[in-house]
Design a protein around this motif. Structure first.
Motif, PDB file in Angstrom:
ATOM      1  N   SER A 279       0.706  -1.201  -0.076  1.00  0.00           N
ATOM      2  CA  SER A 279      -0.004  -0.024  -0.016  1.00  0.00           C
ATOM      3  C   SER A 279       0.831   1.221  -0.132  1.00  0.00           C
ATOM      4  O   SER A 279       0.593   2.256  -0.723  1.00  0.00           O
ATOM      5  N   GLU A 280       2.110   1.253   0.698  1.00  0.00           N
ATOM      6  CA  GLU A 280       2.766   2.449   0.803  1.00  0.00           C
ATOM      7  C   GLU A 280       3.511   2.583  -0.804  1.00  0.00           C
ATOM      8  O   GLU A 280       3.461   3.699  -0.992  1.00  0.00           O
ATOM      9  N   ARG A 281       3.879   1.248  -1.350  1.00  0.00           N
ATOM     10  CA  ARG A 281       4.445   1.503  -2.554  1.00  0.00           C
ATOM     11  C   ARG A 281       3.527   2.091  -3.729  1.00  0.00           C
ATOM     12  O   ARG A 281       3.743   3.100  -4.517  1.00  0.00           O
ATOM     13  N   GLN A 282       2.244   1.653  -3.561  1.00  0.00           N
ATOM     14  CA  GLN A 282       1.212   2.330  -4.429  1.00  0.00           C
ATOM     15  C   GLN A 282       0.907   3.824  -4.023  1.00  0.00           C
ATOM     16  O   GLN A 282       0.755   4.497  -5.022  1.00  0.00           O
ATOM     17  N   ARG A 283       1.019   4.168  -2.929  1.00  0.00           N
ATOM     18  CA  ARG A 283       0.543   5.500  -2.289  1.00  0.00           C
ATOM     19  C   ARG A 283       1.674   6.388  -2.999  1.00  0.00           C
ATOM     20  O   ARG A 283       1.485   7.384  -3.664  1.00  0.00           O
ATOM     21  N   VAL A 284       2.953   6.044  -2.868  1.00  0.00           N
ATOM     22  CA  VAL A 284       4.113   6.860  -3.261  1.00  0.00           C
ATOM     23  C   VAL A 284       4.010   6.978  -4.771  1.00  0.00           C
ATOM     24  O   VAL A 284       4.456   7.787  -5.542  1.00  0.00           O
ATOM     25  N   ALA A 285       3.868   5.780  -5.428  1.00  0.00           N
ATOM     26  CA  ALA A 285       3.765   5.856  -7.041  1.00  0.00           C
ATOM     27  C   ALA A 285       2.661   6.704  -7.389  1.00  0.00           C
ATOM     28  O   ALA A 285       3.117   7.219  -8.280  1.00  0.00           O
ATOM     29  N   ALA A 286       1.718   6.664  -6.762  1.00  0.00           N
ATOM     30  CA  ALA A 286       0.463   7.457  -7.142  1.00  0.00           C
ATOM     31  C   ALA A 286       0.933   9.158  -6.974  1.00  0.00           C
ATOM     32  O   ALA A 286       0.786  10.012  -7.726  1.00  0.00           O
ATOM     33  N   LEU A 287       1.541   9.306  -5.648  1.00  0.00           N
ATOM     34  CA  LEU A 287       2.203  10.717  -5.552  1.00  0.00           C
ATOM     35  C   LEU A 287       3.335  11.088  -6.627  1.00  0.00           C
ATOM     36  O   LEU A 287       3.270  12.464  -7.322  1.00  0.00           O
ATOM     37  N   ILE A 288       3.968  10.034  -7.019  1.00  0.00           N
ATOM     38  CA  ILE A 288       5.119  10.448  -8.228  1.00  0.00           C
ATOM     39  C   ILE A 288       4.294  10.958  -9.608  1.00  0.00           C
ATOM     40  O   ILE A 288       4.675  11.809 -10.199  1.00  0.00           O
ATOM     41  N   THR A 289       3.239   9.986  -9.979  1.00  0.00           N
ATOM     42  CA  THR A 289       2.660  10.088 -11.186  1.00  0.00           C
ATOM     43  C   THR A 289       1.548  11.285 -11.168  1.00  0.00           C
ATOM     44  O   THR A 289       1.542  11.871 -12.266  1.00  0.00           O
ATOM     45  N   SER A 290       1.330  11.901 -10.000  1.00  0.00           N
ATOM     46  CA  SER A 290       0.398  13.032  -9.971  1.00  0.00           C
ATOM     47  C   SER A 290       1.167  14.443  -9.740  1.00  0.00           C
ATOM     48  O   SER A 290       0.932  15.520  -9.486  1.00  0.00           O
ATOM     49  N   ASN A 291       2.499  14.173  -9.402  1.00  0.00           N
ATOM     50  CA  ASN A 291       3.249  15.509  -9.158  1.00  0.00           C
ATOM     51  C   ASN A 291       3.571  16.276 -10.498  1.00  0.00           C
ATOM     52  O   ASN A 291       4.140  15.568 -11.495  1.00  0.00           O
ATOM     53  N   ASP A 292       3.119  17.347 -10.484  1.00  0.00           N
ATOM     54  CA  ASP A 292       3.362  18.241 -11.819  1.00  0.00           C
ATOM     55  C   ASP A 292       4.844  18.444 -12.208  1.00  0.00           C
ATOM     56  O   ASP A 292       5.094  18.244 -13.467  1.00  0.00           O
ATOM     57  N   VAL A 293       5.963  18.577 -11.403  1.00  0.00           N
ATOM     58  CA  VAL A 293       7.285  18.591 -11.784  1.00  0.00           C
ATOM     59  C   VAL A 293       7.554  17.179 -12.514  1.00  0.00           C
ATOM     60  O   VAL A 293       8.494  17.416 -13.526  1.00  0.00           O
ATOM     61  N   LEU A 294       7.465  16.151 -11.954  1.00  0.00           N
ATOM     62  CA  LEU A 294       7.545  15.064 -12.460  1.00  0.00           C
ATOM     63  C   LEU A 294       7.013  14.528 -13.822  1.00  0.00           C
ATOM     64  O   LEU A 294       7.216  13.533 -14.470  1.00  0.00           O
ATOM     65  N   ARG A 295       6.066  15.401 -14.459  1.00  0.00           N
ATOM     66  CA  ARG A 295       5.328  15.085 -15.457  1.00  0.00           C
ATOM     67  C   ARG A 295       6.111  15.259 -16.771  1.00  0.00           C
ATOM     68  O   ARG A 295       5.757  14.887 -17.914  1.00  0.00           O
ATOM     69  N   ASN A 296       7.313  15.789 -16.430  1.00  0.00           N
ATOM     70  CA  ASN A 296       8.370  16.059 -17.682  1.00  0.00           C
ATOM     71  C   ASN A 296       8.752  14.580 -18.083  1.00  0.00           C
ATOM     72  O   ASN A 296       9.373  14.703 -19.275  1.00  0.00           O
ATOM     73  N   PHE A 297       8.533  13.449 -17.147  1.00  0.00           N
ATOM     74  CA  PHE A 297       8.940  12.370 -17.563  1.00  0.00           C
ATOM     75  C   PHE A 297       7.766  11.322 -17.862  1.00  0.00           C
ATOM     76  O   PHE A 297       6.875  11.653 -17.238  1.00  0.00           O
ATOM     77  N   PRO A 298       8.033  10.459 -18.597  1.00  0.00           N
ATOM     78  CA  PRO A 298       6.703   9.381 -18.992  1.00  0.00           C
ATOM     79  C   PRO A 298       6.650   8.720 -17.349  1.00  0.00           C
ATOM     80  O   PRO A 298       7.545   8.251 -17.061  1.00  0.00           O
ATOM     81  N   ALA A 299       5.349   8.448 -17.200  1.00  0.00           N
ATOM     82  CA  ALA A 299       4.839   8.075 -15.767  1.00  0.00           C
ATOM     83  C   ALA A 299       5.391   6.363 -15.604  1.00  0.00           C
ATOM     84  O   ALA A 299       5.884   6.080 -14.710  1.00  0.00           O
ATOM     85  N   ASP A 300       5.295   5.584 -17.009  1.00  0.00           N
ATOM     86  CA  ASP A 300       5.617   4.415 -16.801  1.00  0.00           C
ATOM     87  C   ASP A 300       7.188   4.201 -16.460  1.00  0.00           C
ATOM     88  O   ASP A 300       7.735   3.066 -15.757  1.00  0.00           O
ATOM     89  N   ASP A 301       8.078   5.066 -17.034  1.00  0.00           N
ATOM     90  CA  ASP A 301       9.458   5.241 -16.899  1.00  0.00           C
ATOM     91  C   ASP A 301       9.660   5.464 -15.431  1.00  0.00           C
ATOM     92  O   ASP A 301      10.467   4.745 -14.838  1.00  0.00           O
ATOM     93  N   LEU A 302       9.004   6.488 -14.952  1.00  0.00           N
ATOM     94  CA  LEU A 302       9.365   6.821 -13.439  1.00  0.00           C
ATOM     95  C   LEU A 302       8.910   5.565 -12.570  1.00  0.00           C
ATOM     96  O   LEU A 302       9.590   5.280 -11.579  1.00  0.00           O
ATOM     97  N   ARG A 303       7.808   4.990 -13.098  1.00  0.00           N
ATOM     98  CA  ARG A 303       7.554   3.921 -12.116  1.00  0.00           C
ATOM     99  C   ARG A 303       8.246   2.643 -12.191  1.00  0.00           C
ATOM    100  O   ARG A 303       8.623   2.138 -11.310  1.00  0.00           O
ATOM    101  N   GLN A 304       9.109   2.392 -13.149  1.00  0.00           N
ATOM    102  CA  GLN A 304       9.902   1.190 -13.308  1.00  0.00           C
ATOM    103  C   GLN A 304      11.237   1.480 -12.506  1.00  0.00           C
ATOM    104  O   GLN A 304      11.602   0.848 -11.736  1.00  0.00           O
ATOM    105  N   ARG A 305      11.478   2.764 -12.630  1.00  0.00           N
ATOM    106  CA  ARG A 305      12.641   3.180 -11.841  1.00  0.00           C
ATOM    107  C   ARG A 305      12.705   3.204 -10.208  1.00  0.00           C
ATOM    108  O   ARG A 305      13.240   2.829  -9.562  1.00  0.00           O
ATOM    109  N   PHE A 306      11.377   3.734  -9.995  1.00  0.00           N
ATOM    110  CA  PHE A 306      11.187   3.783  -8.618  1.00  0.00           C
ATOM    111  C   PHE A 306      11.029   2.370  -7.964  1.00  0.00           C
ATOM    112  O   PHE A 306      11.770   2.144  -6.985  1.00  0.00           O
ATOM    113  N   ASP A 307      10.210   1.591  -8.807  1.00  0.00           N
ATOM    114  CA  ASP A 307      10.195   0.262  -8.210  1.00  0.00           C
ATOM    115  C   ASP A 307      11.648  -0.583  -8.174  1.00  0.00           C
ATOM    116  O   ASP A 307      11.630  -1.416  -7.158  1.00  0.00           O
ATOM    117  N   ALA A 308      12.509  -0.163  -9.111  1.00  0.00           N
ATOM    118  CA  ALA A 308      13.847  -0.956  -9.207  1.00  0.00           C
ATOM    119  C   ALA A 308      14.671  -0.652  -7.761  1.00  0.00           C
ATOM    120  O   ALA A 308      15.264  -1.507  -7.297  1.00  0.00           O
TER     121      ALA A 308
END
Length: 151
Positions: free
Chosen positions: A51-80
């Protein structure tokens, strides 16, 4: 002012500062360091439940500054990075801090990485001592004084 209010206010302030710099934060080193920071904050207590992993992943994909990057790419890096930290926290932390340190070549990006850590840490209203400690360690890796961020 209650601690809860100060945490929320600090996280909101950091997010506002990040949004003002959004157009300058497009490098690969910023992307990687930001995801490493998010993983480090999420795993600050040594574990990351689903649940924490999911919550942080949701914060990442909804963060306006991080929208400069593809969400799937961010998620893969975060998970790794999370996988490294959960497999062996101490060893993983060394690796993740090395990734974060790569952002120190550009001071604006380095500060933004720390600010993202604070935003992620304070998103649940409880920027706890372990989360603060790992963000402080990241400050040292980035050659930034922790007191600049009230850490």
């Amino acid at each position: 002012m209650a601690l809860w209010d100060r945490i929320k206010e600090s996280a909101a302030s950091m997010q506002t500062q990040l949004e003002a710099k959004k157009n300058d934060l497009k490098s690969g080193s910023f992307r990687d360091a930001s995801m490493a920071m998010c993983a480090l904050v999420a795993a600050a207590d040594g574990t990351v439940d689903p649940s924490e992993r999911q919550r942080v992943a949701a914060l990442i994909t909804s963060n306006d500054v991080l929208r400069n990057f593809p969400a799937d790419d961010l998620r893969q890096r975060f998970d790794a990075y999370v996988d490294k930290l959960t497999a062996d926290f101490d060893f993983g932390k060394v690796s993740v801090l090395q990734e974060i340190a790569k952002a120190k070549k550009k001071p604006a990006e380095a500060r933004a990485v720390v600010q993202i850590g604070i935003v992620i840490g304070g998103a649940d209203g409880d920027f706890d001592t372990r989360e603060q400690a790992v963000v402080r360690e990241a400050c040292f890796a980035l050659d930034l004084p922790p007191h600049e961020f009230d850490l």
